[in-house]
Design a protein around this motif. Structure first.
Motif, PDB file in Angstrom:
ATOM      1  N   GLN A   1      43.139  27.784  34.563  1.00 52.99           N
ATOM      2  CA  GLN A   1      43.306  29.003  33.766  1.00 52.99           C
ATOM      3  C   GLN A   1      42.221  29.166  32.707  1.00 52.99           C
ATOM      4  O   GLN A   1      42.060  30.245  32.147  1.00 52.99           O
ATOM      5  CB  GLN A   1      44.675  28.964  33.063  1.00 52.99           C
ATOM      6  CG  GLN A   1      45.845  28.970  34.023  1.00 52.99           C
ATOM      7  CD  GLN A   1      47.161  28.799  33.294  1.00 52.99           C
ATOM      8  OE1 GLN A   1      47.837  29.778  32.952  1.00 52.99           O
ATOM      9  NE2 GLN A   1      47.541  27.570  33.042  1.00 52.99           N
TER      10      GLN A   1
ATOM     11  N   TRP B   1      50.304  31.855  43.509  1.00 51.66           N
ATOM     12  CA  TRP B   1      50.157  32.212  42.088  1.00 51.66           C
ATOM     13  C   TRP B   1      48.682  32.281  41.705  1.00 51.66           C
ATOM     14  O   TRP B   1      48.239  33.183  40.991  1.00 51.66           O
ATOM     15  CB  TRP B   1      50.874  31.163  41.242  1.00 51.66           C
ATOM     16  CG  TRP B   1      51.158  31.571  39.830  1.00 51.66           C
ATOM     17  CD1 TRP B   1      50.470  32.471  39.066  1.00 51.66           C
ATOM     18  CD2 TRP B   1      52.210  31.080  38.994  1.00 51.66           C
ATOM     19  NE1 TRP B   1      51.003  32.573  37.809  1.00 51.66           N
ATOM     20  CE2 TRP B   1      52.085  31.730  37.722  1.00 51.66           C
ATOM     21  CE3 TRP B   1      53.229  30.159  39.162  1.00 51.66           C
ATOM     22  CZ2 TRP B   1      52.958  31.467  36.672  1.00 51.66           C
ATOM     23  CZ3 TRP B   1      54.091  29.897  38.116  1.00 51.66           C
ATOM     24  CH2 TRP B   1      53.961  30.553  36.892  1.00 51.66           C
TER      25      TRP B   1
ATOM     26  N   TRP C   1      46.270  33.027  43.611  1.00 55.32           N
ATOM     27  CA  TRP C   1      45.699  34.199  44.288  1.00 55.32           C
ATOM     28  C   TRP C   1      46.078  35.490  43.561  1.00 55.32           C
ATOM     29  O   TRP C   1      45.240  36.368  43.333  1.00 55.32           O
ATOM     30  CB  TRP C   1      46.187  34.211  45.729  1.00 55.32           C
ATOM     31  CG  TRP C   1      45.750  35.408  46.523  1.00 55.32           C
ATOM     32  CD1 TRP C   1      44.580  36.105  46.406  1.00 55.32           C
ATOM     33  CD2 TRP C   1      46.493  36.054  47.557  1.00 55.32           C
ATOM     34  NE1 TRP C   1      44.535  37.139  47.313  1.00 55.32           N
ATOM     35  CE2 TRP C   1      45.709  37.131  48.037  1.00 55.32           C
ATOM     36  CE3 TRP C   1      47.731  35.828  48.145  1.00 55.32           C
ATOM     37  CZ2 TRP C   1      46.142  37.964  49.063  1.00 55.32           C
ATOM     38  CZ3 TRP C   1      48.163  36.653  49.177  1.00 55.32           C
ATOM     39  CH2 TRP C   1      47.367  37.713  49.618  1.00 55.32           C
ATOM     40  N   LEU C   2      47.347  35.597  43.154  1.00 57.57           N
ATOM     41  CA  LEU C   2      47.836  36.868  42.632  1.00 57.57           C
ATOM     42  C   LEU C   2      47.913  36.939  41.112  1.00 57.57           C
ATOM     43  O   LEU C   2      47.853  38.032  40.542  1.00 57.57           O
ATOM     44  CB  LEU C   2      49.244  37.145  43.204  1.00 57.57           C
ATOM     45  CG  LEU C   2      49.346  37.266  44.731  1.00 57.57           C
ATOM     46  CD1 LEU C   2      50.802  37.447  45.140  1.00 57.57           C
ATOM     47  CD2 LEU C   2      48.494  38.411  45.241  1.00 57.57           C
ATOM     48  N   GLY C   3      48.041  35.796  40.432  1.00 58.85           N
ATOM     49  CA  GLY C   3      48.345  35.856  39.016  1.00 58.85           C
ATOM     50  C   GLY C   3      47.414  35.122  38.077  1.00 58.85           C
ATOM     51  O   GLY C   3      47.647  35.123  36.863  1.00 58.85           O
ATOM     52  N   VAL C   4      46.383  34.463  38.595  1.00 56.21           N
ATOM     53  CA  VAL C   4      45.463  33.707  37.737  1.00 56.21           C
ATOM     54  C   VAL C   4      44.039  34.190  37.982  1.00 56.21           C
ATOM     55  O   VAL C   4      43.554  34.153  39.122  1.00 56.21           O
ATOM     56  CB  VAL C   4      45.547  32.187  38.011  1.00 56.21           C
ATOM     57  CG1 VAL C   4      44.532  31.435  37.155  1.00 56.21           C
ATOM     58  CG2 VAL C   4      46.963  31.671  37.732  1.00 56.21           C
ATOM     59  N   ASP C   5      43.382  34.648  36.941  1.00 52.84           N
ATOM     60  CA  ASP C   5      41.979  35.066  37.075  1.00 52.84           C
ATOM     61  C   ASP C   5      41.093  33.835  37.261  1.00 52.84           C
ATOM     62  O   ASP C   5      41.194  32.856  36.513  1.00 52.84           O
ATOM     63  CB  ASP C   5      41.529  35.823  35.824  1.00 52.84           C
ATOM     64  CG  ASP C   5      42.099  37.222  35.768  1.00 52.84           C
ATOM     65  OD1 ASP C   5      42.671  37.673  36.778  1.00 52.84           O
ATOM     66  OD2 ASP C   5      42.005  37.867  34.700  1.00 52.84           O
TER      67      ASP C   5
ATOM     68  N   ARG D   1      35.147  36.836  34.856  1.00 47.62           N
ATOM     69  CA  ARG D   1      36.472  36.481  35.345  1.00 47.62           C
ATOM     70  C   ARG D   1      36.967  37.579  36.269  1.00 47.62           C
ATOM     71  O   ARG D   1      36.765  38.770  36.009  1.00 47.62           O
ATOM     72  CB  ARG D   1      37.449  36.291  34.183  1.00 47.62           C
ATOM     73  CG  ARG D   1      37.057  35.191  33.223  1.00 47.62           C
ATOM     74  CD  ARG D   1      38.115  34.972  32.151  1.00 47.62           C
ATOM     75  NE  ARG D   1      39.342  34.434  32.717  1.00 47.62           N
ATOM     76  CZ  ARG D   1      40.397  34.066  31.985  1.00 47.62           C
ATOM     77  NH1 ARG D   1      40.362  34.190  30.656  1.00 47.62           N
ATOM     78  NH2 ARG D   1      41.470  33.584  32.557  1.00 47.62           N
ATOM     79  N   ALA D   2      37.621  37.188  37.367  1.00 43.37           N
ATOM     80  CA  ALA D   2      38.093  38.170  38.334  1.00 43.37           C
ATOM     81  C   ALA D   2      39.326  37.633  39.053  1.00 43.37           C
ATOM     82  O   ALA D   2      39.406  36.429  39.324  1.00 43.37           O
ATOM     83  CB  ALA D   2      36.990  38.490  39.347  1.00 43.37           C
ATOM     84  N   PRO D   3      40.284  38.501  39.359  1.00 40.71           N
ATOM     85  CA  PRO D   3      41.465  38.061  40.099  1.00 40.71           C
ATOM     86  C   PRO D   3      41.069  37.477  41.461  1.00 40.71           C
ATOM     87  O   PRO D   3      40.238  38.045  42.178  1.00 40.71           O
ATOM     88  CB  PRO D   3      42.287  39.350  40.268  1.00 40.71           C
ATOM     89  CG  PRO D   3      41.801  40.263  39.189  1.00 40.71           C
ATOM     90  CD  PRO D   3      40.349  39.930  39.006  1.00 40.71           C
ATOM     91  N   GLY D   4      41.647  36.357  41.804  1.00 40.80           N
ATOM     92  CA  GLY D   4      41.396  35.752  43.108  1.00 40.80           C
ATOM     93  C   GLY D   4      40.059  35.073  43.267  1.00 40.80           C
ATOM     94  O   GLY D   4      39.718  34.617  44.360  1.00 40.80           O
TER      95      GLY D   4
ATOM     96  N   TRP E   1      39.047  32.232  42.343  1.00 39.88           N
ATOM     97  CA  TRP E   1      39.140  30.813  42.710  1.00 39.88           C
ATOM     98  C   TRP E   1      39.247  30.614  44.222  1.00 39.88           C
ATOM     99  O   TRP E   1      39.088  29.500  44.713  1.00 39.88           O
ATOM    100  CB  TRP E   1      40.348  30.168  42.045  1.00 39.88           C
ATOM    101  CG  TRP E   1      40.229  29.842  40.590  1.00 39.88           C
ATOM    102  CD1 TRP E   1      41.215  29.948  39.663  1.00 39.88           C
ATOM    103  CD2 TRP E   1      39.094  29.322  39.878  1.00 39.88           C
ATOM    104  NE1 TRP E   1      40.771  29.551  38.420  1.00 39.88           N
ATOM    105  CE2 TRP E   1      39.471  29.153  38.528  1.00 39.88           C
ATOM    106  CE3 TRP E   1      37.790  28.993  40.255  1.00 39.88           C
ATOM    107  CZ2 TRP E   1      38.591  28.665  37.550  1.00 39.88           C
ATOM    108  CZ3 TRP E   1      36.911  28.514  39.284  1.00 39.88           C
ATOM    109  CH2 TRP E   1      37.317  28.357  37.958  1.00 39.88           C
TER     110      TRP E   1
END
Length: 383
Positions: free
Chosen positions: A143, A225, A227-231, A254-257, A259
């Motif tokens: 995170q 989580w 994939w959908l909820g952690v930038d 920083r961008a969703p998904g 990782w």
């Protein structure tokens, strides 16, 4: 001779292998400690469990010490920033680990139920607390950690020592902690099924059947989580990988998904999280049919998959910054000098095979199930 860029990558692999080695060997010991009050109810049963790891636990902990030393020497900036961001968590782990050497050495010195029961719970704390905190640390790394670097590359952490621990205990990090705790406890359970005897082995088997699916389900949930909820973090501009380390020479967003980028670019990388998912399930099946030897192997591969998934998902990041993404530390810009990495590389090449050989020799010469008759025959032994 390896060039600087290759050395930086090799040391990322080395540190990863050290962490995996620590999880497989010392994680087994911590798992046994976590299960100790639950799978062993009589004193002789608890001594059976303790003696299954007693001759090896201190040697196994060398993996942890070596991993810490490797991080300090290979990535000094990471070491410095981590001690700022995770200071209270590290102190908690350290204080919990204090119970292990004194617990192993002093528990059986006095034949007093209160004395021995107290040390049994001390060994539980020395196993369960570090296992949980290690997972929480990885959950927070994914995170981002609230630190930044100034123009002189000095690390500044946002927060205070008194409030540093509570923000770490966020829902995603706690889920990662559950994965770590259940994973190591299940691994310890497989070891007990393999090395202990009688009721201890039977109860350990039941613990593995309970914990292994928890590991698989929690790992899958963490992936969704993530994939959908952690930038995640993505480098959009960076200096040459062979350049001198300077974290501020890059640009990060920083961008969703983000990782999960590596799995889209390199589909074969999906083998690693698949291993982390299938390993615990195979371990459960093999434990159920009384094949603890194979179950120990699949448990180890499952741990490699879970730890490897965290490393691959973050690559090349080691310690992302949540308040200044540009300050995030990567394997390319947080490394020591080329000379330091070269000298350390040859030290590993020379000494690691020696350590591995000695470890295998120790296990081979101390192999066998620990029985109640054996424990009662040496009632005054160290463990």
């Amino acid at each position: 001779m390896l060039d600087y860029e290759t050395l930086k990558f090799v040391w990322w692999i080395f540190v990863g292998l050290l962490l995996m080695g620590f999880a497989i060997t010392d994680g087994m010991d911590m798992g046994v400690g976590t299960l100790l009050p639950f799978v062993a109810r009589k004193d002789v049963e608890r001594r059976i469990a303790i003696n299954s790891v007693g001759p090896h636990w201190d040697g196994n902990q060398v993996w942890f010490i070596t991993a810490g030393g490797a991080i300090f020497a290979a990535w000094p900036a990471v070491y410095a920033a981590a001690f700022s961001g995770f200071y209270m968590a590290m102190l908690l782990v350290l204080f919990a680990l204090f119970f292990r050497p004194v617990g192993f050495d002093y528990r059986s010195k006095i034949e007093n139920p209160t004395w021995r029961n107290a040390w049994d719970w001390g060994l539980f704390a020395g196993g369960a607390i570090p296992a949980l905190i290690f997972g929480v640390a990885f959950g927070n790394l994914l995170q981002g950690v609230p630190f930044r670097l100034d123009e002189l590359l000095r690390s500044h952490y946002q927060g205070s020592l008194l409030t540093a621990l509570l923000p770490l205990l966020n829902p995603f990090a706690l889920l990662a902690g559950v994965i770590s705790l259940a994973m190591l406890a299940a691994h310890g359970g497989v070891w007990l099924q393999l090395r202990a005897s009688g009721a201890v082995a039977d109860r350990a088997r039941k613990a593995v059947l309970l914990l292994s699916p928890i590991v698989a389900v929690a790992f899958a949930l963490a992936g969704v989580w993530l994939w959908l909820g952690v930038d995640g973090y993505r480098i959009v501009k960076e200096a040459a990988h062979s350049a001198a380390s300077n974290p501020l020479a890059k640009e990060v967003v920083r961008a969703p998904g983000a990782w999960l980028d590596i799995y889209a670019k390199q589909p074969l990388a999906m083998i690693v999280p698949a291993l982390g998912l299938v390993g615990p399930l195979l371990t459960m099946l093999l434990a159920a049919v009384h094949r603890p030897g194979l179950a120990f192997v699949t448990s180890a591969f499952g741990m490699i998959g879970i730890i490897g998934t965290a490393g691959l998902s973050m690559f090349p990041f080691i310690m992302p910054s949540s308040i200044d993404p540009r300050s995030s530390l990567t394997i390319w810009d947080a490394a020591s000098s080329e000379l330091t990495l070269t000298v350390m590389f040859w030290a590993v090449v020379i000494f690691l095979p020696i350590v591995l050989g000695y470890t295998v020799w120790c296990y081979a010469n101390m192999w066998g199930r620990v029985t109640a008759d054996e424990i009662e025959a040496r009632a005054h032994s160290a463990y």
